[in-house]
Scaffold this motif. Sequence first.
Motif, mmCIF file in Angstrom:
data_model
loop_
_atom_site.group_PDB
_atom_site.id
_atom_site.type_symbol
_atom_site.label_atom_id
_atom_site.label_comp_id
_atom_site.label_asym_id
_atom_site.label_seq_id
_atom_site.Cartn_x
_atom_site.Cartn_y
_atom_site.Cartn_z
ATOM 1 N N HIS A 141 0.854 -1.183 0.000
ATOM 2 C CA HIS A 141 0.000 0.000 0.000
ATOM 3 C C HIS A 141 0.893 1.237 0.000
ATOM 4 C CE1 HIS A 141 0.478 0.817 4.429
ATOM 5 N NE2 HIS A 141 0.755 -0.482 4.427
ATOM 6 N N ALA A 142 0.299 2.404 0.135
ATOM 7 C CA ALA A 142 1.028 3.664 -0.052
ATOM 8 C C ALA A 142 2.143 3.886 0.958
ATOM 9 C CB ALA A 142 0.054 4.841 -0.001
ATOM 10 N N LEU A 143 2.062 3.235 2.104
ATOM 11 C CA LEU A 143 3.084 3.417 3.138
ATOM 12 C C LEU A 143 3.942 2.177 3.360
ATOM 13 C CD1 LEU A 143 1.171 5.521 5.828
ATOM 14 C CD2 LEU A 143 2.784 6.309 4.089
ATOM 15 N N GLY A 144 3.856 1.223 2.452
ATOM 16 C CA GLY A 144 4.690 0.024 2.602
ATOM 17 C C GLY A 144 3.901 -1.243 2.403
ATOM 18 N N ILE A 165 -3.482 8.284 2.424
ATOM 19 C CA ILE A 165 -2.095 8.564 2.772
ATOM 20 C C ILE A 165 -1.965 9.879 3.538
ATOM 21 C CG2 ILE A 165 -1.552 9.750 0.609
ATOM 22 C CD1 ILE A 165 1.219 8.408 0.743
ATOM 23 N N LYS A 192 -1.575 9.717 7.308
ATOM 24 C CA LYS A 192 -0.454 8.872 7.723
ATOM 25 C C LYS A 192 0.039 9.148 9.138
ATOM 26 C CE LYS A 192 2.860 11.895 5.335
ATOM 27 N NZ LYS A 192 3.849 11.956 4.240
ATOM 28 N N GLN A 193 -0.271 10.309 9.704
ATOM 29 C CA GLN A 193 0.169 10.610 11.057
ATOM 30 C C GLN A 193 -0.420 9.640 12.074
ATOM 31 O OE1 GLN A 193 -2.208 14.263 10.326
ATOM 32 N NE2 GLN A 193 -2.256 14.382 12.566
ATOM 33 N N TYR A 195 -0.999 6.392 11.274
ATOM 34 C CA TYR A 195 -0.746 5.038 10.785
ATOM 35 C C TYR A 195 -0.155 4.113 11.852
ATOM 36 C CZ TYR A 195 1.200 1.214 8.013
ATOM 37 O OH TYR A 195 1.525 -0.022 7.517
ATOM 38 N N SER A 196 0.859 4.576 12.561
ATOM 39 C CA SER A 196 1.516 3.724 13.569
ATOM 40 C C SER A 196 0.538 3.294 14.655
ATOM 41 C CB SER A 196 2.710 4.457 14.191
ATOM 42 O OG SER A 196 3.687 4.719 13.222
ATOM 43 N N SER A 216 -2.085 0.874 13.294
ATOM 44 C CA SER A 216 -1.532 -0.453 13.020
ATOM 45 C C SER A 216 -1.436 -1.311 14.272
ATOM 46 C CB SER A 216 -0.151 -0.324 12.364
ATOM 47 O OG SER A 216 -0.258 0.298 11.103
ATOM 48 N N MET A 219 -3.036 2.153 3.578
ATOM 49 C CA MET A 219 -3.282 3.538 3.202
ATOM 50 C C MET A 219 -3.233 3.674 1.677
ATOM 51 S SD MET A 219 -3.884 5.189 5.937
ATOM 52 C CE MET A 219 -3.452 5.693 7.598
ATOM 53 N N ASP A 272 -3.065 6.047 -1.757
ATOM 54 C CA ASP A 272 -2.528 7.340 -2.190
ATOM 55 C C ASP A 272 -3.587 8.115 -2.965
ATOM 56 O OD1 ASP A 272 -1.108 9.512 -3.011
ATOM 57 O OD2 ASP A 272 0.223 8.431 -4.376
#
Length: 332
Positions: free
Chosen positions: A59-62, A140, A143-144, A146-147, A150, A157, A159
């Motif tokens: 995905h957009a972040l990995g 995306i 993304k702030q 995301y961690s 998860s 995420m 894009d």
Amino acid sequence: MFRKAKLFLLFLAAVFVFSIAACNSKTLWLQPGRINSTTKQTEQSDSAQKSAATKIVSHALGQAEIPLHPQRILVLDGSYLLDPLLAIGIKPVGAATCPYCIKSDTLNQFVADIPLVGHWEQPSLEKILRLKPDLIVGHIWQKQYYSLLSTIAPTVMIDTDSGVDFKKNLKYLAEILDRSDRAEEILAEYNEQIQKFQQQLTEKLRTKTVSVLHLYGSNVAVYGSDFVPYGQIMLDAGIPLIPAYKNLKGYLELSLETLPDWDADILFVDILRKDDSENLKSLSFLKQPIWSTLKAVQNNQVYAVSWASTVVGPITANQFVDRLYGYFIDTP
């Protein structure tokens, strides 16, 4: 003996829980197409019957390891990601919302009972945790979170910063959720609608030009066709946008003096926010002398719409094609 009895009681409890869950587990299936889309709900097997196996998706972040058959999907918006999920037959267990956006009436009727997890710019992690998702889907630009997300559930995420391609989003979600066949059916129906539109209106529109201005507060802007799904659909349908759109990527804020550069035979004024819709007639630029010089204004070919926030995916895209007839079928 006590141990065997205990195991038997645990087995009965598991059977009871499974039975209740199976009765309550439903997935919403939508048939995109005409404005009056129909829905039907089909029973799904409970998640206890699904394999616990997982797969790796990019995905957009990995990459993320997600369930092969996620049962409790949560989306961090109520439009661009919600629409394609509903289209392929998945009703999320929760969604974030854009409180200031004009919403699609069509999507609203399907998601009235979906729990909300707060503003899409600041979703509530507490509410998300309470819903126990097994997959979270977001943008995306979120993304702030995301961690943290998860740690609650596998998170992917998409894009949408570099453009909003509703076909690409549909195909991606369908692929990771093992519903690619359904996505192909949806796109085939969409292409059929586009072909019918072209057959009926291409000749009629050959000598016309079209432009779309966007209002956001006191700002006026234009969006490239890569930036909003409706632009993608208009290109597919052969709507004759003015040449200025050809090299436009993303969005461009306009000054009052540049409005004539974006004039056309038919002009749409797109409104994103509820407040802008309510205050449209009082906006200062409509009172400026330069506004009355526009060709579309003089010919009474200006229409207020809310496409940027309501045409967001395959369901609303199919409806949008239908609605285009209303604007162009009687064009002189």
